[in-house]
Enzyme design. Sequence first.
Site, PDB file in Angstrom:
ATOM      1  N   GLY A   1       0.592  -1.425   0.040  1.00 30.34           N
ATOM      2  CA  GLY A   1       0.051   0.082   0.117  1.00 30.34           C
ATOM      3  C   GLY A   1       0.798   1.402  -0.045  1.00 30.34           C
ATOM      4  N   THR A   2       2.040   1.246  -0.471  1.00 34.25           N
ATOM      5  CA  THR A   2       2.757   2.481  -0.663  1.00 34.25           C
ATOM      6  C   THR A   2       2.262   3.576  -1.527  1.00 34.25           C
ATOM      7  OG1 THR A   2       4.212   1.824  -2.249  1.00 34.25           O
ATOM      8  CG2 THR A   2       5.050   1.271  -0.023  1.00 34.25           C
ATOM      9  N   ASN A   3       1.538   3.174  -2.648  1.00 27.19           N
ATOM     10  CA  ASN A   3       0.753   3.910  -3.530  1.00 27.19           C
ATOM     11  C   ASN A   3      -0.544   4.505  -2.666  1.00 27.19           C
ATOM     12  OD1 ASN A   3       1.784   4.381  -6.264  1.00 27.19           O
ATOM     13  ND2 ASN A   3       2.073   2.205  -5.863  1.00 27.19           N
TER      14      ASN A   3
ATOM     15  N   MET B   1      -3.966  -6.817  -7.465  1.00 28.05           N
ATOM     16  CA  MET B   1      -3.390  -7.720  -8.366  1.00 28.05           C
ATOM     17  C   MET B   1      -4.392  -8.877  -8.759  1.00 28.05           C
ATOM     18  SD  MET B   1      -0.462  -6.926  -8.564  1.00 28.05           S
ATOM     19  CE  MET B   1       0.974  -6.130  -7.511  1.00 28.05           C
TER      20      MET B   1
ATOM     21  N   ILE C   1      -7.469  -9.627 -11.634  1.00 24.95           N
ATOM     22  CA  ILE C   1      -7.908  -9.207 -12.623  1.00 24.95           C
ATOM     23  C   ILE C   1      -9.462  -9.244 -12.820  1.00 24.95           C
ATOM     24  CG2 ILE C   1      -8.341  -9.431 -15.272  1.00 24.95           C
ATOM     25  CD1 ILE C   1      -5.183 -10.169 -15.531  1.00 24.95           C
ATOM     26  N   LEU C   2     -10.367  -8.215 -12.935  1.00 21.31           N
ATOM     27  CA  LEU C   2     -11.750  -8.354 -12.783  1.00 21.31           C
ATOM     28  C   LEU C   2     -12.380  -8.236 -14.149  1.00 21.31           C
ATOM     29  CD1 LEU C   2     -11.939  -5.556 -10.245  1.00 21.31           C
ATOM     30  CD2 LEU C   2     -12.417  -8.145  -9.639  1.00 21.31           C
TER      31      LEU C   2
ATOM     32  N   ASN D   1      -5.448   2.772 -13.105  1.00 22.33           N
ATOM     33  CA  ASN D   1      -4.612   1.889 -12.334  1.00 22.33           C
ATOM     34  C   ASN D   1      -3.109   2.460 -12.596  1.00 22.33           C
ATOM     35  OD1 ASN D   1      -3.278  -0.727 -11.975  1.00 22.33           O
ATOM     36  ND2 ASN D   1      -2.660  -1.113 -13.743  1.00 22.33           N
TER      37      ASN D   1
ATOM     38  N   HIS E   1       0.847   1.156 -13.393  1.00 27.11           N
ATOM     39  CA  HIS E   1       1.547   0.002 -13.622  1.00 27.11           C
ATOM     40  C   HIS E   1       3.123   0.541 -13.639  1.00 27.11           C
ATOM     41  CE1 HIS E   1       2.502  -3.701 -15.491  1.00 27.11           C
ATOM     42  NE2 HIS E   1       3.518  -2.835 -16.446  1.00 27.11           N
TER      43      HIS E   1
HETATM   44  C1  GAR Z   1       3.429  -0.891  -7.387  1.00 28.05           C
HETATM   45  O1  GAR Z   1       4.638  -1.025  -7.926  1.00 28.05           O
HETATM   46  C2  GAR Z   1       2.369  -1.182  -8.463  1.00 28.05           C
HETATM   47  O2  GAR Z   1       2.587  -0.342  -9.675  1.00 28.05           O
HETATM   48  C3  GAR Z   1       2.426  -2.517  -9.039  1.00 28.05           C
HETATM   49  O3  GAR Z   1       2.257  -3.270  -7.435  1.00 28.05           O
HETATM   50  C4  GAR Z   1       3.119  -2.311  -6.640  1.00 28.05           C
HETATM   51  C5  GAR Z   1       2.203  -2.235  -5.343  1.00 28.05           C
HETATM   52  O4  GAR Z   1       3.132  -1.649  -4.362  1.00 28.05           O
HETATM   53  N1  GAR Z   1       1.100  -2.776  -9.762  1.00 28.05           N
HETATM   54  C6  GAR Z   1       0.990  -3.739 -10.638  1.00 28.05           C
HETATM   55  O5  GAR Z   1       1.974  -4.488 -10.982  1.00 28.05           O
HETATM   56  C7  GAR Z   1      -0.377  -3.888 -11.171  1.00 28.05           C
HETATM   57  N2  GAR Z   1       0.108  -4.739 -12.413  1.00 28.05           N
HETATM   58  P1  GAR Z   1       2.188  -0.874  -3.078  1.00 28.05           P
HETATM   59  O6  GAR Z   1       1.339  -2.031  -2.484  1.00 28.05           O
HETATM   60  O7  GAR Z   1       3.248  -0.653  -2.239  1.00 28.05           O
HETATM   61  O8  GAR Z   1       1.490   0.472  -3.907  1.00 28.05           O
END
Ligand code: GAR
Length: 208
Positions: free
Chosen positions: A12-14, A91, A93-94, A108, A110
Amino acid sequence: MKNIVVLVSGGGTNLQALIDAEHRGEIPNGKITCVISSKADAYALERAKQNNIKTCVLVRKDYADIAAYSRAMVEALQAENADLVIYAGFMTILDEQVTNAFPYKMMNVHPALIPSFCGKGYYGLRVHEEVLRRGVKVTGATVHFVTEVCDGGPIILQAAVPVLETDTPEILQRRVMEECEWKLLPKAAALFCDGKITVKDGKTHIES
Ligand code: GAR
């Protein structure tokens, strides 16, 4: 004020970048009202709780198939009156029930420069492993609208960083997150909530 629902599966850093941006007043027309996780033990849920954001867990295995899971997701998003749905490291896919219910209302992040290193099988650290294996000199992140095509929706924002010879997948992932993802995602959310993103012929236009 637009209701933002964030979908997560991991650290969940994003999500944290979105929360911090909202607290700094950088998403003036949006509010994160709910975080939905596909995993009960995702640390992202802790981040939401620490910030008094409502949480919900929807685990794929609890449903017969992807259609039933997608239906439950649509119901949860509608119950939250979601105006914008953000996949922040989500993660699963819906199916098209979800994209049909929220056309150009789901985005999203990526961890690569789409159309490179994207699509089924390209997620998380795997993306960076492939980037290093291929030897590209530049990578980055993309925020795009979610459509029925995996990683194929209209691109909203992109940013790039160099790939260094000394990089490991983990070091590169950190650079892409810090310099690209954590900046792009809140910015894209703010632009959406300000009504500044339109889509025409599969491309976005961003009002300046
Ligand atoms: C992030 O790097 C995001 O871009 C990637 O997973 C990580 C989640 O990190 N997403 C994908 O690869 C989707 N195809 P987070 O949980 O720390 O935000």
